[in-house]
Design a protein around this motif. Structure first.
Motif, PDB file in Angstrom:
ATOM      1  N   THR A  83       0.693  -1.033  -0.137  1.00 48.67           N
ATOM      2  CA  THR A  83      -0.093   0.018  -0.071  1.00 48.67           C
ATOM      3  C   THR A  83       0.788   1.285  -0.061  1.00 48.67           C
ATOM      4  O   THR A  83       2.262   1.056   0.175  1.00 48.67           O
ATOM      5  CB  THR A  83      -1.012   0.152   1.388  1.00 48.67           C
ATOM      6  N   ARG A  84       0.389   2.451  -0.279  1.00 45.52           N
ATOM      7  CA  ARG A  84       0.962   3.833  -0.194  1.00 45.52           C
ATOM      8  C   ARG A  84       1.621   3.919   1.236  1.00 45.52           C
ATOM      9  O   ARG A  84       2.753   4.240   1.498  1.00 45.52           O
ATOM     10  CB  ARG A  84       0.193   4.870  -0.457  1.00 45.52           C
ATOM     11  N   ARG A  85       0.679   3.831   2.263  1.00 44.34           N
ATOM     12  CA  ARG A  85       1.494   3.838   3.599  1.00 44.34           C
ATOM     13  C   ARG A  85       2.715   2.705   3.780  1.00 44.34           C
ATOM     14  O   ARG A  85       3.482   3.337   4.277  1.00 44.34           O
ATOM     15  CB  ARG A  85       0.422   3.419   4.589  1.00 44.34           C
ATOM     16  N   LYS A 104       4.859   1.867   1.622  1.00 41.45           N
ATOM     17  CA  LYS A 104       5.733   2.294   0.789  1.00 41.45           C
ATOM     18  C   LYS A 104       6.612   3.585   1.712  1.00 41.45           C
ATOM     19  O   LYS A 104       7.891   3.531   1.614  1.00 41.45           O
ATOM     20  CB  LYS A 104       5.371   2.719  -0.732  1.00 41.45           C
ATOM     21  N   LEU A 105       5.700   4.457   2.047  1.00 39.13           N
ATOM     22  CA  LEU A 105       6.319   5.460   2.890  1.00 39.13           C
ATOM     23  C   LEU A 105       6.948   5.160   4.179  1.00 39.13           C
ATOM     24  O   LEU A 105       8.084   5.546   4.500  1.00 39.13           O
ATOM     25  CB  LEU A 105       5.123   6.373   3.331  1.00 39.13           C
TER      26      LEU A 105
END
Length: 103
Positions: A68-70, A72-73
């Motif tokens: 998810t984007r989270r 990846k961060l």
């Protein structure tokens, strides 16, 4: 019906879970520690915000939902086999280590 199996190496447990089961919830359901130390009390309850429910994927990375984007961060840089268990849906057999040593 296909039931994925998740093997938690450090806990010495192999458990069945439903297709698309959340990895963090599956671990907690089977009394497998997901967090280290104080993080057990101070975590974001599976919202992908704190980054403390890290797992290391040993086998079966392709059987988890895409990052998810989270994630990846939170998980920038190596090692690439780390995921946030709260953001993972299990789609097939998996071998992992919860609360890996963070070096």
């Amino acid at each position: 019906r296909f039931m994925p199996t998740v093997e938690f190496l450090n806990a010495g447990k192999k458990v069945d879970c439903g297709q698309y089961a959340n990895l963090r919830k599956t671990a907690l359901l089977h009394d497998i520690p997901v967090y280290k130390g104080i993080d057990e009390k101070l975590n974001c309850q599976g919202n992908g915000l704190c980054g403390t429910c890290v797992i290391e994927v040993v086998e079966g990375a392709e059987n988890l939902s895409p990052m998810t984007r989270r994630e990846k961060l939170r998980l920038k840089g190596p090692p690439a086999n780390r995921r946030l268990s709260c953001q993972c849906q299990v789609m097939g057999d998996l071998v992992c280590v919860t609360a890996p040593a963070l070096d």
